[in-house]
Design a protein around this motif. Structure first.
Motif, mmCIF file in Angstrom:
data_model
loop_
_atom_site.group_PDB
_atom_site.id
_atom_site.type_symbol
_atom_site.label_atom_id
_atom_site.label_comp_id
_atom_site.label_asym_id
_atom_site.label_seq_id
_atom_site.Cartn_x
_atom_site.Cartn_y
_atom_site.Cartn_z
ATOM 1 N N VAL A 1 1.602 -1.024 -1.322
ATOM 2 C CA VAL A 1 0.320 -0.384 -1.628
ATOM 3 C C VAL A 1 0.469 1.135 -1.603
ATOM 4 O O VAL A 1 -0.024 1.840 -2.494
ATOM 5 C CB VAL A 1 -0.765 -0.847 -0.642
ATOM 6 N N GLN A 2 1.148 1.662 -0.580
ATOM 7 C CA GLN A 2 1.364 3.103 -0.490
ATOM 8 C C GLN A 2 2.109 3.614 -1.719
ATOM 9 O O GLN A 2 1.768 4.671 -2.277
ATOM 10 C CB GLN A 2 2.151 3.429 0.778
ATOM 11 N N ALA A 3 3.118 2.870 -2.172
ATOM 12 C CA ALA A 3 3.906 3.296 -3.332
ATOM 13 C C ALA A 3 3.070 3.284 -4.610
ATOM 14 O O ALA A 3 3.194 4.190 -5.449
ATOM 15 C CB ALA A 3 5.121 2.390 -3.493
ATOM 16 N N LEU A 4 2.230 2.269 -4.792
ATOM 17 C CA LEU A 4 1.387 2.218 -5.986
ATOM 18 C C LEU A 4 0.433 3.407 -6.033
ATOM 19 O O LEU A 4 0.229 4.022 -7.086
ATOM 20 C CB LEU A 4 0.607 0.906 -6.032
ATOM 21 N N LEU A 5 -0.158 3.743 -4.888
ATOM 22 C CA LEU A 5 -1.039 4.908 -4.845
ATOM 23 C C LEU A 5 -0.253 6.183 -5.144
ATOM 24 O O LEU A 5 -0.714 7.044 -5.902
ATOM 25 C CB LEU A 5 -1.701 5.000 -3.475
ATOM 26 N N ASP A 6 0.938 6.312 -4.571
ATOM 27 C CA ASP A 6 1.755 7.497 -4.805
ATOM 28 C C ASP A 6 2.192 7.603 -6.260
ATOM 29 O O ASP A 6 2.442 8.711 -6.766
ATOM 30 C CB ASP A 6 2.993 7.483 -3.901
ATOM 31 N N ALA A 7 2.289 6.459 -6.945
ATOM 32 C CA ALA A 7 2.677 6.455 -8.360
ATOM 33 C C ALA A 7 1.480 6.634 -9.289
ATOM 34 O O ALA A 7 1.649 6.642 -10.508
ATOM 35 C CB ALA A 7 3.400 5.154 -8.692
ATOM 36 N N ALA B 1 10.238 -0.559 5.263
ATOM 37 C CA ALA B 1 9.110 0.095 4.602
ATOM 38 C C ALA B 1 9.576 1.185 3.652
ATOM 39 O O ALA B 1 9.089 1.299 2.517
ATOM 40 C CB ALA B 1 8.151 0.667 5.652
ATOM 41 N N ARG B 2 10.533 1.996 4.090
ATOM 42 C CA ARG B 2 11.011 3.074 3.224
ATOM 43 C C ARG B 2 11.736 2.536 1.995
ATOM 44 O O ARG B 2 11.578 3.059 0.883
ATOM 45 C CB ARG B 2 11.905 4.030 4.015
ATOM 46 N N ALA B 3 12.537 1.486 2.180
ATOM 47 C CA ALA B 3 13.247 0.907 1.035
ATOM 48 C C ALA B 3 12.271 0.317 0.029
ATOM 49 O O ALA B 3 12.399 0.521 -1.186
ATOM 50 C CB ALA B 3 14.233 -0.157 1.520
ATOM 51 N N VAL B 4 11.283 -0.435 0.518
ATOM 52 C CA VAL B 4 10.291 -1.031 -0.383
ATOM 53 C C VAL B 4 9.471 0.040 -1.077
ATOM 54 O O VAL B 4 9.194 -0.039 -2.273
ATOM 55 C CB VAL B 4 9.383 -2.004 0.388
ATOM 56 N N HIS B 5 9.071 1.063 -0.326
ATOM 57 C CA HIS B 5 8.285 2.140 -0.933
ATOM 58 C C HIS B 5 9.062 2.807 -2.056
ATOM 59 O O HIS B 5 8.544 3.009 -3.163
ATOM 60 C CB HIS B 5 7.903 3.167 0.134
ATOM 61 N N THR B 6 10.322 3.167 -1.797
ATOM 62 C CA THR B 6 11.121 3.854 -2.818
ATOM 63 C C THR B 6 11.296 2.987 -4.060
ATOM 64 O O THR B 6 11.109 3.450 -5.194
ATOM 65 C CB THR B 6 12.495 4.240 -2.247
ATOM 66 N N ALA B 7 11.658 1.708 -3.866
ATOM 67 C CA ALA B 7 11.903 0.829 -5.010
ATOM 68 C C ALA B 7 10.615 0.557 -5.779
ATOM 69 O O ALA B 7 10.613 0.550 -7.020
ATOM 70 C CB ALA B 7 12.539 -0.477 -4.544
#
Length: 264
Positions: free
Chosen positions: A201-207, A244-250
């Motif tokens: 979710v954090q990654a989608l928002l950041d994207a 968390a960091r690996a999932v966020h980056t990918a």
């Protein structure tokens, strides 16, 4: 994305092909082998237990089969997979997935975000109904009709054309596969799924996507079945923070690739 990714030590997924109604389609196949415990929400091999392989198969946007579990098993068998494994399905371009590693935790994410929104949508229909959204219907017939990101508005729910009591599968999907080089307790396995979802979710928002995901997102966490069990996998634990960091980056990279292609 180089396949297998040169930085992958555990998650060395291969690009294979299968046939469906849309013709020859790619899939990512991780031949994990023995010695793994996996937890997954996947349609094939979901739940918690020993698993030996993971398949992430791409299908066409007009996919109509109502037995995706059997279809995934057939694909795996054609590529020599035996025993229990995990099968995920998506309309996303699996060759455009993204890989990341952090402190020994590896994540492989494929992202199709044509139909996205927030999990707690107040307009969602009653539980158990066979349904899809207007955006889902548009994606199944015309992928270019889907709108994503902050500009996307709510779509009205319309009945799905499905067999009684079954929802028509509408592929799109953010599929997340994670491998850890340590053993996790059963509770930590569940914790890892929650941590991966938060990072997604954090990654989608950041994207730039105003959404928590798509209606068909799936996750698979693989941990070693030997060795002292790690008891915690929350985002502030040693292994959970790496996950968390690996999932966020990918996820962030896969989402940006999807956005760039759709807007090009």
């Amino acid at each position: 994305m180089p396949i297998p990714h040169p930085d992958a030590v555990l998650l060395r997924a291969l690009l294979v092909h299968h046939e469906d109604a849309s013709g020859s389609m790619p899939a990512l196949l991780w031949r994990a082998g023995d010695g793994w415990q996996m937890i997954s929400s996947a349609v094939l091999g979901g739940g918690l237990g020993p698993r030996a392989w993971v398949l992430n198969a791409q299908v066409g946007h007009g996919y109509t089969r109502l037995d995706p579990d059997r279809h995934l098993a057939e694909i795996a068998q054609r590529h020599g997979m035996t025993g229990r494994g995990v099968g995920l399905m998506t309309a996303a371009r699996v060759a455009e997935g993204a890989f990341a590693v952090d402190g020994g935790v590896e994540a492989l994410v494929t992202a199709g975000i044509g139909v996205c929104g927030w999990a707690a949508d107040p307009a969602a229909p009653a539980r158990g109904a066979a349904w899809t959204t207007a955006a889902d219907t548009a994606l199944a017939t015309d992928p270019a009709a889907a709108v994503t990101g902050p500009e996307a508005g709510p779509a009205a729910a319309v009945p799905a054309k499905a067999a009684p009591g079954r929802a028509a599968p509408v592929p799109g999907t953010v599929n997340i596969v994670i491998a850890l080089p340590v053993a996790l307790s059963p509770g930590a396995m569940v914790n890892a799924v929650a941590t991966a979802t938060e990072a997604k979710v954090q990654a989608l928002l950041d994207a730039g996507f105003d959404a928590s995901g798509t209606p068909t997102d799936a996750v698979c966490v693989a941990a070693r079945d030997a060795g002292q069990e790690v008891l915690f996998a929350g985002p502030r634990s040693e292994w959970g923070s790496r996950l968390a960091r690996a999932v966020h980056t990918a996820t962030w990279e896969a989402a940006l690739r999807y956005r760039a292609r759709r807007l090009s």
